[in-house]
Scaffold this active site. Sequence first.
Site, short mmCIF file in Angstrom:
data_model
loop_
_atom_site.label_atom_id
_atom_site.label_comp_id
_atom_site.label_asym_id
_atom_site.label_seq_id
_atom_site.Cartn_x
_atom_site.Cartn_y
_atom_site.Cartn_z
N ASP A 237 0.85 -1.20 0.00
CA ASP A 237 0.00 0.00 0.00
C ASP A 237 0.88 1.25 0.00
O ASP A 237 1.91 1.28 0.68
CB ASP A 237 -0.90 0.02 1.23
CG ASP A 237 -2.13 -0.86 1.04
OD1 ASP A 237 -2.20 -1.51 -0.01
OD2 ASP A 237 -2.98 -0.90 1.94
N ALA A 309 -4.59 33.35 -12.64
CA ALA A 309 -5.50 33.78 -11.59
C ALA A 309 -5.99 32.55 -10.82
O ALA A 309 -5.61 31.42 -11.12
CB ALA A 309 -6.67 34.55 -12.20
N GLY A 342 -6.68 37.02 -8.03
CA GLY A 342 -5.45 36.99 -8.81
C GLY A 342 -5.56 37.64 -10.16
O GLY A 342 -4.89 37.25 -11.11
N HIS A 770 -5.37 31.39 -3.49
CA HIS A 770 -3.91 31.46 -3.56
C HIS A 770 -3.25 31.12 -2.24
O HIS A 770 -2.13 30.64 -2.21
CB HIS A 770 -3.48 32.87 -3.97
CG HIS A 770 -3.67 33.14 -5.42
ND1 HIS A 770 -2.94 32.50 -6.39
CD2 HIS A 770 -4.51 33.97 -6.07
CE1 HIS A 770 -3.31 32.94 -7.57
NE2 HIS A 770 -4.26 33.82 -7.41
N ALA A 792 -4.11 31.98 26.14
CA ALA A 792 -2.71 32.37 26.36
C ALA A 792 -2.55 33.87 26.59
O ALA A 792 -1.43 34.34 26.83
CB ALA A 792 -1.87 31.95 25.17
#
Length: 1106
Positions: A237, A309, A342, A770, A792
Amino acid sequence: MSSKAIREYDAKLLLAYWLERAPPVDPHTKLTTPFVFPAPKVAQVSWDPETNTITPDIQLPGWVFTTKLVAKPDQLIKRRGKAGLLALNKSWEEAKEWISARAGKPQKVESVTGTLSNFILEPFLPHPSNAEYYVCITSQREGDTILFTHEGGVDIGDVDAKALKLDILVGKPFPSRDQFISTLLKHVPSEKQATLVDFLIRLYSVYVDLHFAYLEINPLVCLDGVNGGQPTIHYLDMAAKLDQTADSICGPKWAIARDLTVYESSHTVTQSKSVSADRGPPMVWPAPFGRDLTKEEAYIQKLDGSTGASLKLTVLNPEGRIWTMVAGGGASVLANYGEYSGAPTEGQTYEYAKTIIDLITRGKPHPEGKILIIGGGIANFTNVAATFKGIIRALKEYKTPLINHQVRIYVRRGGPNYQEGLKAMRLLGESLGVPIKVYGPETHITQIVPLALGSTAPSIPPTSPPSPTPSQAAAAPDTPAVGTIRPDGQRSQPDDHIVRFETSANHNRPSYRPFDATTRSFVYGLQPRAIQGMLDFDYSCGRETPSVAAMIYPFGGHHIQKFYWGTKETLLPVYTSVDDAVKKHPDVDIVVNFASSRFCLFHYPQIKAIAIIAEGVPERHARDILHVAQSKSVHIIGPATVGGIKPGCFKIGNSGGMMDNIIASKLYRPGSVGYVSKSGGMSNELNNILSLYTNGTYEGIAIGGDRYPGSTFIDHLLRYEQDPECKMLVLLGEYRVIDAVKEGKITKPIVAWAIGTCAKMFATEVQFGHAGSMANSDKETADAKNRAMREAGFIVPDTFEDLPQVLKDTYDVLVSKGTIKPAAEREPPLGLIRKPAAFISTISDERGQELIYAGMRITDVFKEDIGLGGVVSLLWFKRRLPQWAAKFIEMVLMLTADHGPAVSGAMNTIVATRAGKDLISSLSSGLLTIGSRFGGALDEAAAMFSSARDTGLTPREFVDQSRKANKLISGIGHKIKSVNNPDLRVQLVKEYVLKHFPSHSLLDYALAVEKVTTAKKDTLILNVDGCIAVCFVDLLRDSGAFTREEADEYIKIGTLNGLFVLGRSIGFIGHHLDQKRLRAPLYRHPADDIFINMADVSQPRVLGRI
């Protein structure tokens, strides 16, 4: 996204072909055993939905019908054995029946349901369980890791806990064989260790050479050798991912491995064949299991693959009421997913919009109507008006279906030309009969969602806090009076459109502040639009000098380009090499690189930061770049980034958008908030939000969406922490800075949000544009990350819609504590009305009191008696040449002035004159004959002799090579003149050059060539064209007035031809005047001097219809 999964079938073909062919990853990694490479036995069976049949037997290899088989689906499904999707030890008929029963049927695997359509066949391999191993190679920022355990198979359990690991770090020596054995194979029988080491090294060589991003084999079977033979390797596999951005490098290698014809003959025959770049089918990138692409999704995927794009479409619910078309970096904060970004063209946007609108208007209308949200961030460089034109075309085309389905449209966008685009959308709404609500950057990016859904939308009135106290720009010096000439000969005038800037001294900046108001940069690549945007930003900030010093473009030759500086213009040089640029501009320490990876940039100590804008940089290259940069202490931003911006100081490329957004977001002056993001679109959105709810951006960086960015979130946040001018931090998209906050390395207030909270809406992986973000691709969700950051001590809003309010509250607290001291806002320069210069001239200036030739007053031209040669040197070369060089130019003009009335140029001039033409027409007629056959020998002779001498050919080798190429040597040979009857013009030139030139090496070389050629035939002398040509090359190269590159360029651009044209014009004018004085009649060539032959011309046939 760069790292993409491939089918097991393809992964095994890649290994089958390249395991023995891939170059070794290290020169010292050679096989030490008689290694037996696994046989390439793997077959694919596919289901055809149109015919509801599987691959016919005739298309399968012969071994399938004679071997016991393993059959299993090949669709990126994990744990197939546990899901009952594994048929073992079957004949083909049994396997075929098993596949047919499942092909085309829905199958649920864990929580995901999909259709089984692809299967893989392999020979069944009986083996003992103790022969099973596990191996996996993964890639991280620091390098690659090989994981190995001696217990493989379906019940392997927790691999991370059990596996032994060998790290192969970038830039470090490759591990030895002993390290492989001691680190990974210590639990493996000794008789198998050597074989497994050979296999692992070859496996890793393929991994590197073919740009794998992940490769797992479980189980890997190593059988004992038979009859004392070598142990054999078998992989059962396999799961693999390739770096898709490496297609330009590895595409041919991937394709040849998928060409099944190479496995039909022996390896010996295959190796002897040449491998062409287009042999074999291209790699296939399957969708995740459960994400069977609809016809529309497949069409958009194809459209996406054909453009730079980003076009994405995922249909979640075909019957759904709410649809989205999201643009730019804002895509990943909305749920229903359809995205274009884009800078797609109008046509691409039209096709995309038409596909989505067609989906919306199918079926029965919804009783509550439907909603289309056309939203998005503030674009950096996408032309909003142009993309909206494509959407408007699609909306008009579907006017009736949109009305029938009661579709309401909500639009929110910003960026270049957004006002024009929004206006067009608003006007469309008035005429289309479809409600269209239009919003601009003043509306929060996600605010149109609650508006569209009819719920209450949170709204914060923009307060637009004032900016910090701006630094005052230096006052401009008084403008000199008209006609005033500087000591260098240049003239400054009030109406001079060209603004010039001198190279400034180097400026020392602290390491935490790579950009300031004195930063100067190179732009690598021809990017005039981005450069103009940078210069507009500089001018609006009140910078004293442009932030761009020069461009580097290897393909166009040295030249200059014109750009605006405010309402005037300035000139930027374009260099063909980094070497030249660095030498001329020692003050530059930043490179904005629009090309891909450029390791050459690291060779120059003055370069301290590089922004790599280019997308599609292979992951291995990106990783190598960041490690080289770290070793040389160079800041890297990118790859795949829009860049970053330091308001009031420096802007990288297209970041920040056009001037309207620079002004609206107050980027012309510094604020107090530093941010880091992955997405360029979201960076611009943050600029807008910060300008509305705080005093603005101090510095903002988009690190890029690739897997291995050159710098990380923590790198920039630590810089901001050190910078006393940055008071507040914003983190958008990541959470791995928690340790730095807990350890006290970051103490400034930090507002954070992990992008991707909509991931829970998707059952399978969905790519977000993107940025390479993947829904469900990480073990931890964005909600979990936000929760961890909040615990935190980060300031984390409850939702992204609350981000502006949280920013405002945090800012107000800092103001109340006195950490931030607001100051009066200053007005930016507005109303830049530009009048471009019609053309550029750098050789003369007739304005003011006195005509100037290349910086020399016309009175000085006569006072110093530089002569015609001196004037040519000023106007042609923009410098004054030595007296001997100017006299030589005059000599050339005299010698080339005329060569009698019979040459083609003179004849044409005479014929035109006798036809009654004026002086200009007659002269032009003669000049038009000058070319490769008449007058062009000078250029060609210079090129031939220079090339031969420069390449190290001896005169005899030059002659022999030309003869073998059946090529005449330009500048050698004369019809009449010979050794015994020399050409006196050549004698005059030689005598002058030998007496006055400081060096005449090419003339000496040409005379040596003449000795070789005249030994064969006495008329093969150096003729006047050749003599002038080689001497002029000596003048250019050895006068000291030109660099070698300048000399070669002047030869290349036709200067020698110019001398011939200038000189011969004297003679042509003489012939014209001579014919006019003689009152010569119209010329007609004598008929008996023309041979007319019509015998071979067949009679034309004219077909007509009556």
